[in-house]
Scaffold this motif. Structure first.
Motif, PDB file in Angstrom:
ATOM      1  N   TRP A  37       0.821  -1.220   0.000  1.00  0.00           N
ATOM      2  CA  TRP A  37       0.000   0.000   0.000  1.00  0.00           C
ATOM      3  C   TRP A  37       0.855   1.269   0.000  1.00  0.00           C
ATOM      4  O   TRP A  37       0.363   2.342  -0.327  1.00  0.00           O
ATOM      5  CB  TRP A  37      -0.933   0.011   1.207  1.00  0.00           C
ATOM      6  CG  TRP A  37      -0.272   0.363   2.526  1.00  0.00           C
ATOM      7  CD1 TRP A  37      -0.193   1.599   3.096  1.00  0.00           C
ATOM      8  CD2 TRP A  37       0.383  -0.534   3.423  1.00  0.00           C
ATOM      9  NE1 TRP A  37       0.477   1.518   4.296  1.00  0.00           N
ATOM     10  CE2 TRP A  37       0.835   0.216   4.522  1.00  0.00           C
ATOM     11  CE3 TRP A  37       0.626  -1.912   3.409  1.00  0.00           C
ATOM     12  CZ2 TRP A  37       1.522  -0.356   5.598  1.00  0.00           C
ATOM     13  CZ3 TRP A  37       1.310  -2.476   4.472  1.00  0.00           C
ATOM     14  CH2 TRP A  37       1.738  -1.711   5.540  1.00  0.00           C
ATOM     15  N   ALA A  38       2.141   1.175   0.361  1.00  0.00           N
ATOM     16  CA  ALA A  38       2.954   2.389   0.452  1.00  0.00           C
ATOM     17  C   ALA A  38       4.407   2.131   0.074  1.00  0.00           C
ATOM     18  O   ALA A  38       5.293   2.841   0.543  1.00  0.00           O
ATOM     19  CB  ALA A  38       2.868   2.971   1.853  1.00  0.00           C
TER      20      ALA A  38
ATOM     21  N   TRP B  75       3.196  -2.548  10.172  1.00  0.00           N
ATOM     22  CA  TRP B  75       2.317  -1.664   9.417  1.00  0.00           C
ATOM     23  C   TRP B  75       2.795  -0.216   9.442  1.00  0.00           C
ATOM     24  O   TRP B  75       2.021   0.707   9.239  1.00  0.00           O
ATOM     25  CB  TRP B  75       0.864  -1.732   9.928  1.00  0.00           C
ATOM     26  CG  TRP B  75       0.345  -3.109  10.147  1.00  0.00           C
ATOM     27  CD1 TRP B  75      -0.097  -3.640  11.311  1.00  0.00           C
ATOM     28  CD2 TRP B  75       0.214  -4.155   9.169  1.00  0.00           C
ATOM     29  NE1 TRP B  75      -0.491  -4.948  11.141  1.00  0.00           N
ATOM     30  CE2 TRP B  75      -0.323  -5.298   9.826  1.00  0.00           C
ATOM     31  CE3 TRP B  75       0.501  -4.246   7.805  1.00  0.00           C
ATOM     32  CZ2 TRP B  75      -0.563  -6.494   9.173  1.00  0.00           C
ATOM     33  CZ3 TRP B  75       0.258  -5.449   7.154  1.00  0.00           C
ATOM     34  CH2 TRP B  75      -0.268  -6.542   7.838  1.00  0.00           C
ATOM     35  N   GLY B  76       4.080  -0.001   9.684  1.00  0.00           N
ATOM     36  CA  GLY B  76       4.622   1.349   9.715  1.00  0.00           C
ATOM     37  C   GLY B  76       4.219   2.132  10.942  1.00  0.00           C
ATOM     38  O   GLY B  76       4.417   3.344  10.999  1.00  0.00           O
ATOM     39  N   GLU B  77       3.680   1.450  11.931  1.00  0.00           N
ATOM     40  CA  GLU B  77       3.212   2.122  13.151  1.00  0.00           C
ATOM     41  C   GLU B  77       4.384   2.572  14.005  1.00  0.00           C
ATOM     42  O   GLU B  77       5.398   1.879  14.119  1.00  0.00           O
ATOM     43  CB  GLU B  77       2.330   1.157  13.945  1.00  0.00           C
ATOM     44  CG  GLU B  77       1.850   1.703  15.279  1.00  0.00           C
ATOM     45  CD  GLU B  77       1.074   0.674  16.070  1.00  0.00           C
ATOM     46  OE1 GLU B  77       0.919   0.868  17.296  1.00  0.00           O
ATOM     47  OE2 GLU B  77       0.624  -0.326  15.463  1.00  0.00           O
TER      48      GLU B  77
ATOM     49  N   VAL C 208      -4.639   6.577  14.746  1.00  0.00           N
ATOM     50  CA  VAL C 208      -4.376   8.001  14.527  1.00  0.00           C
ATOM     51  C   VAL C 208      -3.627   8.147  13.212  1.00  0.00           C
ATOM     52  O   VAL C 208      -2.496   7.667  13.074  1.00  0.00           O
ATOM     53  CB  VAL C 208      -3.543   8.604  15.677  1.00  0.00           C
ATOM     54  CG1 VAL C 208      -3.351  10.106  15.463  1.00  0.00           C
ATOM     55  CG2 VAL C 208      -4.211   8.333  17.022  1.00  0.00           C
ATOM     56  N   LEU C 209      -4.256   8.793  12.240  1.00  0.00           N
ATOM     57  CA  LEU C 209      -3.657   8.993  10.931  1.00  0.00           C
ATOM     58  C   LEU C 209      -3.342  10.472  10.731  1.00  0.00           C
ATOM     59  O   LEU C 209      -4.070  11.344  11.211  1.00  0.00           O
ATOM     60  CB  LEU C 209      -4.572   8.513   9.815  1.00  0.00           C
ATOM     61  CG  LEU C 209      -4.828   7.009   9.718  1.00  0.00           C
ATOM     62  CD1 LEU C 209      -6.057   6.625  10.534  1.00  0.00           C
ATOM     63  CD2 LEU C 209      -5.001   6.571   8.279  1.00  0.00           C
ATOM     64  N   GLY C 210      -2.266  10.735  10.015  1.00  0.00           N
ATOM     65  CA  GLY C 210      -1.875  12.108   9.735  1.00  0.00           C
ATOM     66  C   GLY C 210      -0.612  12.146   8.912  1.00  0.00           C
ATOM     67  O   GLY C 210      -0.064  11.110   8.524  1.00  0.00           O
ATOM     68  N   ASP C 211      -0.137  13.351   8.681  1.00  0.00           N
ATOM     69  CA  ASP C 211       1.073  13.524   7.889  1.00  0.00           C
ATOM     70  C   ASP C 211       2.289  13.626   8.805  1.00  0.00           C
ATOM     71  O   ASP C 211       2.308  13.033   9.885  1.00  0.00           O
ATOM     72  CB  ASP C 211       0.937  14.740   6.972  1.00  0.00           C
ATOM     73  CG  ASP C 211       0.628  16.026   7.747  1.00  0.00           C
ATOM     74  OD1 ASP C 211       0.801  16.042   8.988  1.00  0.00           O
ATOM     75  OD2 ASP C 211       0.209  17.013   7.118  1.00  0.00           O
ATOM     76  N   SER C 212       3.284  14.384   8.410  1.00  0.00           N
ATOM     77  CA  SER C 212       4.518  14.476   9.177  1.00  0.00           C
ATOM     78  C   SER C 212       4.314  15.101  10.552  1.00  0.00           C
ATOM     79  O   SER C 212       5.137  14.895  11.452  1.00  0.00           O
ATOM     80  CB  SER C 212       5.564  15.280   8.399  1.00  0.00           C
ATOM     81  OG  SER C 212       5.096  16.589   8.123  1.00  0.00           O
ATOM     82  N   GLN C 213       3.221  15.873  10.737  1.00  0.00           N
ATOM     83  CA  GLN C 213       2.945  16.435  12.059  1.00  0.00           C
ATOM     84  C   GLN C 213       2.553  15.334  13.042  1.00  0.00           C
ATOM     85  O   GLN C 213       2.833  15.436  14.240  1.00  0.00           O
ATOM     86  CB  GLN C 213       1.818  17.480  11.968  1.00  0.00           C
ATOM     87  CG  GLN C 213       2.139  18.686  11.116  1.00  0.00           C
ATOM     88  CD  GLN C 213       3.144  19.621  11.765  1.00  0.00           C
ATOM     89  OE1 GLN C 213       3.530  19.442  12.915  1.00  0.00           O
ATOM     90  NE2 GLN C 213       3.575  20.627  11.027  1.00  0.00           N
ATOM     91  N   THR C 214       1.907  14.295  12.563  1.00  0.00           N
ATOM     92  CA  THR C 214       1.556  13.153  13.415  1.00  0.00           C
ATOM     93  C   THR C 214       2.741  12.213  13.566  1.00  0.00           C
ATOM     94  O   THR C 214       3.011  11.702  14.656  1.00  0.00           O
ATOM     95  CB  THR C 214       0.358  12.401  12.813  1.00  0.00           C
ATOM     96  OG1 THR C 214      -0.756  13.302  12.688  1.00  0.00           O
ATOM     97  CG2 THR C 214      -0.047  11.224  13.686  1.00  0.00           C
TER      98      THR C 214
ATOM     99  N   GLY D  72       0.963   7.902  11.535  1.00  0.00           N
ATOM    100  CA  GLY D  72       1.329   9.070  10.742  1.00  0.00           C
ATOM    101  C   GLY D  72       2.478   8.778   9.791  1.00  0.00           C
ATOM    102  O   GLY D  72       3.360   7.980  10.078  1.00  0.00           O
ATOM    103  N   ARG D  73       2.440   9.453   8.651  1.00  0.00           N
ATOM    104  CA  ARG D  73       3.512   9.305   7.656  1.00  0.00           C
ATOM    105  C   ARG D  73       3.607  10.596   6.859  1.00  0.00           C
ATOM    106  O   ARG D  73       2.603  11.169   6.435  1.00  0.00           O
ATOM    107  CB  ARG D  73       3.236   8.126   6.732  1.00  0.00           C
ATOM    108  CG  ARG D  73       4.289   7.989   5.626  1.00  0.00           C
ATOM    109  CD  ARG D  73       4.270   6.653   4.979  1.00  0.00           C
ATOM    110  NE  ARG D  73       5.246   6.574   3.895  1.00  0.00           N
ATOM    111  CZ  ARG D  73       5.667   5.450   3.361  1.00  0.00           C
ATOM    112  NH1 ARG D  73       5.219   4.292   3.829  1.00  0.00           N
ATOM    113  NH2 ARG D  73       6.541   5.453   2.383  1.00  0.00           N
ATOM    114  N   SER D  74       4.811  11.030   6.643  1.00  0.00           N
ATOM    115  CA  SER D  74       5.046  12.286   5.938  1.00  0.00           C
ATOM    116  C   SER D  74       4.433  12.261   4.543  1.00  0.00           C
ATOM    117  O   SER D  74       4.555  11.282   3.812  1.00  0.00           O
ATOM    118  CB  SER D  74       6.552  12.544   5.840  1.00  0.00           C
ATOM    119  OG  SER D  74       6.811  13.729   5.125  1.00  0.00           O
TER     120      SER D  74
END
Length: 444
Positions: free
Chosen positions: A118-119, A144-146, A162-168, A200-202
């Motif tokens: 998926w990524a 899972w990249g957690e 909790v999902l988000g971008d680089s801030q998460t 979260g992932r950038s």
């Protein structure tokens, strides 16, 4: 014995020199053929291939000339090779020292990465990343990249994703300081047996959340879903460089285009090899990129071929790619016409699970000789989200403003611009405390 000593004396450096030429040539040749994505032969790829072939030819020609003794005396070749070989070895040693220093104090990405459907490549289970480019933090990864949280467990009846971008993702601080970890610690202290999973992932945006929430639901069966949003998440979701993106159909509706086939759920394959990338090359690429211009772009293309690579869209219908936006709907600015269908899709994929949205303002920040306390884009997004009563909003702006009034800013580090960039420990503490309160509220 005398002949062996003669060979060792007069053949060693020329052999090393030819071996260096061959190895460098093979490396550039391999990079041009395999490291550049796609079938287009751009300038950087052509120059890389030409350099590789040239070095290989020189290495072979020198070897042949040496064997048939057409290059002159053995002494001349040995002396010439000795200086060049020693020069390259000392340069290599210097670069090695710099590389080790960079990895020890500035940036050390996970050496082991897993392959995900998926990524792309994600950090391997139990891998660690050191980040010192902005802030200074160590991040540990699970499956899972957690990102690891203080009360991580493998139970399946107490999860909050909790999902988000680089801030998460928040690589700039240690795991225990990230707002997801702060929230998890608080809810545990308040008597709630919850495991908050920092996913979260950038670079993620709304299209990625819509695409990935269903598989994450099947994996974690969460009691609450948390999504961190800004206005840019609604705009960047229409960019083809994302893992997933939206496109407008002629009838004005939007479709989700998924880069990878995840119809059978998420799969993470453990690799048997380690991933190593030169930090000198990466930091050098960043400097050239900041320089801009033709020279900077050309060198960036040569030394970081993956920088221009775009995800390959596999599951999209051919007519959907490049579809033009519906009439009077711009994908360059935030509008309700742009955001409403995305919010509807987000609510649909949440399957009735309580949804908490964390809104992160850019304010307060330093502007000239003043501190800017307001963020019109944040207020506009908050007003839009408030039209959805089923969504619980986390708005840290009032407390960010109080923090700034006391002389501290929620963003910025000792090695970055104050008030800009990612959340520091003060910003993470505020967001984590408000998130814990919101999660407890929806579970009451």
């Amino acid at each position: 014995m005398g002949k062996v000593c003669f060979w060792m004396k007069y053949q060693f450096w020329s052999l090393i020199f030819r071996l260096e030429l061959f190895l460098f040539g093979a490396y550039f040749f391999k990079s041009a053929i395999f490291d550049f994505k796609g079938t287009n032969w751009e300038t950087g790829r052509i120059l890389t291939l030409a350099a590789g072939i040239s070095l290989l030819i020189i290495a072979v020609v020198i070897s042949i000339l040496k064997m048939i003794n057409l290059l002159g005396t053995v002494n001349k070749l040995e002396m010439f090779s000795r200086y060049l070989a020693q020069l390259s070895l000392w340069c290599f040693l210097s670069l090695l020292v710099i590389e080790v220093t960079l990895r020890a104090v500035i940036y050390n990405p996970p050496l082991r990465r897993d392959s995900a459907n998926w990524a792309g490549d994600i950090p391997g289970v139990h891998s660690v990343m050191l980040w010192g480019k902005e802030g200074y933090g160590i991040t540990q990864y699970e499956k899972w990249g957690e990102i690891r949280t203080p009360y991580y467990d493998k139970e399946k009846n107490n999860d909050v994703i909790v999902l988000g971008d680089s801030q998460t993702e928040c690589l700039q601080v240690n795991d225990s300081v990230k707002f997801t970890s702060v929230a998890e610690t608080i809810v545990r202290q308040d008597g709630y047996d919850l495991d908050l999973h920092n996913l979260g992932r950038s670079g993620l945006a709304m299209a990625d959340y819509v695409s990935w929430i269903p598989p994450f639901i099947s994996l974690y069966r969460p009691k609450v879903i948390v999504v961190q949003l800004t206005e840019n998440d609604f705009i960047e979701s229409f960019q083809l460089g994302q893992f997933n993106n939206f496109v407008f159909r002629d009838n004005g509706e939007i479709d989700l285009i998924q880069t990878y086939d995840i119809s059978s759920g998420f799969k993470q394959k453990v690799r048997r090899k380690y991933y190593f990338d030169s930090q000198i090359k990466e930091l050098g690429y960043q400097r050239w990129y900041l320089m801009g211009g033709a020279t900077g772009n050309l060198l960036a293309e040569i030394f970081n071929p993956m920088a221009k690579a775009k995800p390959l869209v596999e599951n999209a219908a051919p007519e959907s790619i490049g579809s033009t936006p519906a009439e009077n709907v711009s994908t360059e600015i935030f509008t309700t016409q742009l955001a409403e269908p995305q919010m509807k899709m987000l609510l649909d994929v949440s399957e009735g699970i309580p949804l908490v949205v964390v809104l992160l303002p850019t304010a307060p920040f330093i502007s000239g000789d003043k501190i800017q306390m307001v963020d019109p884009t944040h207020e506009r997004l908050k007003e839009f989200i408030e039209h959805y009563p089923e969504i619980t909003i986390v708005d840290p702006l009032p407390e960010f403003q109080q923090l700034a009034s006391s002389g501290r800013l929620p963003r910025g580090f000792f090695n970055s611009t104050p008030g800009r960039g990612h959340l520091n420990k003060y910003g993470n503490e505020i967001v984590g405390r408000l998130l814990a309160k919101a999660v407890e509220q929806v579970l009451e």
